[in-house]
Design an enzyme around this catalytic site. Structure first.
Site, PDB file in Angstrom:
ATOM      1  N   TRP A  38       0.762  -1.176  -0.108  1.00  0.00           N
ATOM      2  CA  TRP A  38       0.042  -0.063  -0.049  1.00  0.00           C
ATOM      3  C   TRP A  38       0.867   1.332   0.015  1.00  0.00           C
ATOM      4  O   TRP A  38       0.392   2.477  -0.688  1.00  0.00           O
ATOM      5  CB  TRP A  38      -0.961   0.040   1.237  1.00  0.00           C
ATOM      6  CG  TRP A  38      -0.361   0.134   2.498  1.00  0.00           C
ATOM      7  CD1 TRP A  38       0.406  -0.946   3.290  1.00  0.00           C
ATOM      8  CD2 TRP A  38      -0.176   1.318   3.232  1.00  0.00           C
ATOM      9  NE1 TRP A  38       0.741  -0.320   4.591  1.00  0.00           N
ATOM     10  CE2 TRP A  38       0.553   1.208   4.605  1.00  0.00           C
ATOM     11  CE3 TRP A  38      -0.344   2.685   3.073  1.00  0.00           C
ATOM     12  CZ2 TRP A  38       0.721   1.978   5.676  1.00  0.00           C
ATOM     13  CZ3 TRP A  38      -0.401   3.600   4.116  1.00  0.00           C
ATOM     14  CH2 TRP A  38       0.434   3.409   5.300  1.00  0.00           C
ATOM     15  N   THR A 127      -7.006  -7.008   5.503  1.00  0.00           N
ATOM     16  CA  THR A 127      -5.759  -8.019   5.484  1.00  0.00           C
ATOM     17  C   THR A 127      -4.476  -7.240   5.054  1.00  0.00           C
ATOM     18  O   THR A 127      -4.775  -6.409   4.094  1.00  0.00           O
ATOM     19  CB  THR A 127      -5.939  -9.089   4.324  1.00  0.00           C
ATOM     20  OG1 THR A 127      -6.528  -8.767   3.294  1.00  0.00           O
ATOM     21  CG2 THR A 127      -6.965 -10.155   5.074  1.00  0.00           C
ATOM     22  N   VAL A 128      -3.386  -7.451   5.491  1.00  0.00           N
ATOM     23  CA  VAL A 128      -2.191  -6.821   5.221  1.00  0.00           C
ATOM     24  C   VAL A 128      -1.183  -7.894   4.869  1.00  0.00           C
ATOM     25  O   VAL A 128      -0.874  -8.811   5.327  1.00  0.00           O
ATOM     26  CB  VAL A 128      -1.610  -5.963   6.506  1.00  0.00           C
ATOM     27  CG1 VAL A 128      -2.923  -4.947   6.690  1.00  0.00           C
ATOM     28  CG2 VAL A 128      -1.693  -6.885   7.449  1.00  0.00           C
ATOM     29  N   PHE A 134      -5.947  -9.120  11.441  1.00  0.00           N
ATOM     30  CA  PHE A 134      -6.960  -8.455  11.857  1.00  0.00           C
ATOM     31  C   PHE A 134      -8.454  -9.166  11.597  1.00  0.00           C
ATOM     32  O   PHE A 134      -9.207  -8.562  10.605  1.00  0.00           O
ATOM     33  CB  PHE A 134      -6.884  -6.931  11.235  1.00  0.00           C
ATOM     34  CG  PHE A 134      -5.443  -6.321  11.640  1.00  0.00           C
ATOM     35  CD1 PHE A 134      -5.154  -5.948  12.813  1.00  0.00           C
ATOM     36  CD2 PHE A 134      -4.527  -6.060  10.595  1.00  0.00           C
ATOM     37  CE1 PHE A 134      -3.927  -5.442  13.218  1.00  0.00           C
ATOM     38  CE2 PHE A 134      -3.302  -5.552  10.882  1.00  0.00           C
ATOM     39  CZ  PHE A 134      -3.011  -5.243  12.109  1.00  0.00           C
ATOM     40  N   ASP A 141      -9.136   2.694   5.575  1.00  0.00           N
ATOM     41  CA  ASP A 141      -8.047   2.850   4.676  1.00  0.00           C
ATOM     42  C   ASP A 141      -8.276   1.912   3.613  1.00  0.00           C
ATOM     43  O   ASP A 141      -8.121   2.139   2.417  1.00  0.00           O
ATOM     44  CB  ASP A 141      -6.550   2.080   5.379  1.00  0.00           C
ATOM     45  CG  ASP A 141      -6.267   2.555   6.627  1.00  0.00           C
ATOM     46  OD1 ASP A 141      -7.344   2.602   7.603  1.00  0.00           O
ATOM     47  OD2 ASP A 141      -5.075   2.523   6.970  1.00  0.00           O
ATOM     48  N   ASN A 206      -9.996   9.203   8.337  1.00  0.00           N
ATOM     49  CA  ASN A 206     -10.770   9.875   7.508  1.00  0.00           C
ATOM     50  C   ASN A 206     -10.439  10.239   6.336  1.00  0.00           C
ATOM     51  O   ASN A 206     -10.959  10.443   5.468  1.00  0.00           O
ATOM     52  CB  ASN A 206     -11.402  11.226   8.518  1.00  0.00           C
ATOM     53  CG  ASN A 206     -12.259  10.489   9.642  1.00  0.00           C
ATOM     54  OD1 ASN A 206     -13.441  10.732   9.673  1.00  0.00           O
ATOM     55  ND2 ASN A 206     -11.587   9.965  10.784  1.00  0.00           N
ATOM     56  N   TRP A 208      -8.431   9.082   4.008  1.00  0.00           N
ATOM     57  CA  TRP A 208      -8.527   7.888   2.840  1.00  0.00           C
ATOM     58  C   TRP A 208     -10.123   7.945   2.189  1.00  0.00           C
ATOM     59  O   TRP A 208      -9.961   7.802   1.052  1.00  0.00           O
ATOM     60  CB  TRP A 208      -8.124   6.474   3.496  1.00  0.00           C
ATOM     61  CG  TRP A 208      -6.799   6.363   4.023  1.00  0.00           C
ATOM     62  CD1 TRP A 208      -6.508   5.852   5.137  1.00  0.00           C
ATOM     63  CD2 TRP A 208      -5.571   6.621   3.257  1.00  0.00           C
ATOM     64  NE1 TRP A 208      -5.131   5.826   5.239  1.00  0.00           N
ATOM     65  CE2 TRP A 208      -4.651   6.385   4.183  1.00  0.00           C
ATOM     66  CE3 TRP A 208      -5.075   7.049   2.037  1.00  0.00           C
ATOM     67  CZ2 TRP A 208      -3.110   6.473   3.906  1.00  0.00           C
ATOM     68  CZ3 TRP A 208      -3.806   7.291   1.683  1.00  0.00           C
ATOM     69  CH2 TRP A 208      -3.022   7.012   2.519  1.00  0.00           C
TER      70      TRP A 208
END
Length: 355
Positions: A38, A127-128, A134, A141, A206, A208
């Site tokens: 990202w 997911t990251v 999470f 985001d 906010n 994003w």
């Protein structure tokens, strides 16, 4: 527009910011553009906005080269947060007609529609790529990192399924994250506990959605219906954000904590969102004054090297509101990018006023 936001000054500062992004930052998580996640995603999305404001072919050539050089790294990182770089692929296909950009975008779009992890409410689970989970969490985001790509793919292909999902995700995120008392958004929602966790009104969260929503609405116009409730929720969010603007024109890193440090990237994203929302008729034109005040302060945060200062580091949903104020600041591609997007929009506005 204030005379302090002179065209030459805006263009010079934008060029410095963009140049700093292109410098060799190998191995620096926040600034290394040559990986797939990202952070560089926001970088290239902002570079595309910069190209669209300047029509400088060198920027487009660099974006095309970047995508061809780095897209192979995406194969092992199929998570929501790593969708961000794909948001430039529809434009790259439009400019180059290279089928690899279209084919890749369609393959990723189908994965998002059919396989991407979702919460019980149907929102994309955040997911990251980092070694962290999470489960059943919704983060603001996601609208910028993944939903913007879906909307742009919808415009490119004319496929209403992508447009409908983009609207669905925007509606879900606004409903799940919005604080009905103030209009602004909480950072995240836990679908298991049915709460907003630390309930932080975090500024960059906010930002994003502030900046992504009018961009998404522009892409899907004419392709699908957007419920009036969704638009009203966005307007309420933006009006609430303007009320939290500090006297210096910026927003505190947690906006309802005015003694917390001012945060540049979130402030830039909100300011850019205001300008884009006014352009689309989502806000009254008087709202632009808040964006101009922010821009004047943000410009003072840019060093002669092009480095944007006052940018908080990567921030998950923190366990307490107080913990947000302990996040250190350092230069990042998303900080550079959100400021570059704001300046790009101001440059466009200046050109329109000069016509």
């Amino acid at each position: 527009m204030p005379t302090t936001l002179a065209s030459a000054y805006l263009e010079q500062t934008a060029s410095q910011i963009y140049g700093y992004m292109l410098s060799d930052h190998t191995g620096n998580w926040g600034l290394d553009i040559h990986h797939w996640d990202w952070v560089p995603g926001v970088g290239v999305i902002s570079a595309l906005a910069y190209y669209e404001s300047t029509q400088n072919p060198e920027i487009l050539n660099h974006l095309t080269s970047w995508a061809r050089q780095n897209m192979n790294k995406s194969e092992h990182l199929k998570v929501i947060n790593s969708m961000a770089p794909f948001a430039i692929f529809p434009a790259l296909y439009g400019h180059t007609k290279d089928p690899v950009f279209l084919e890749t975008a369609e393959r990723i779009g189908k994965w998002m529609l059919t396989e991407a992890p979702r919460t019980r409410e149907g929102a994309f689970e955040h997911t990251v790529t980092e070694n962290a989970n999470f489960p059943e969490q919704v983060w603001a985001d996601t609208i910028f990192m993944a939903n913007l790509f879906l909307a742009r793919l919808a415009r490119l292909t004319g496929e209403t399924a992508y447009a409908q999902e983009a609207v669905n995700q925007l509606d879900l995120h606004l409903r799940l994250l919005q604080d009905d008392n103030t209009g602004v958004l909480f950072h995240g929602w836990n679908c298991i506990a049915q709460d907003h966790m630390s309930s932080a009104r975090w500024t960059r969260a906010n930002a994003w959605i502030a900046v992504a929503t009018p961009m998404i609405l522009q892409e899907i116009e004419g392709l699908t219906h957007v419920p009036e409730e969704t638009l009203e929720r966005y307007r309420a969010m933006m009006q609430g954000l303007i009320l939290y603007q500090q006297p210096d024109g910026l927003w505190a890193t947690v906006m309802d904590q005015p003694d917390y440090y001012p945060e540049t990237s979130g402030s830039a994203g909100i300011a850019c969102g205001i300008l884009l929302a006014v352009k689309r008729g989502l806000l009254d034109s008087s709202s632009k004054e808040a964006a101009y005040r922010a821009a004047e302060s943000i410009l003072s945060k840019v060093l002669p090297s092009g480095e944007v200062t006052g940018v908080s580091g990567g921030t998950p949903v923190m366990p307490t509101i107080e913990a947000y104020n302990t996040i250190p600041c350092y230069p990042t591609l998303y900080g550079q990018g959100l400021v570059l997007m704001l300046l790009s929009e101001l440059i466009v506005k200046k050109k329109e006023l000069a016509m």
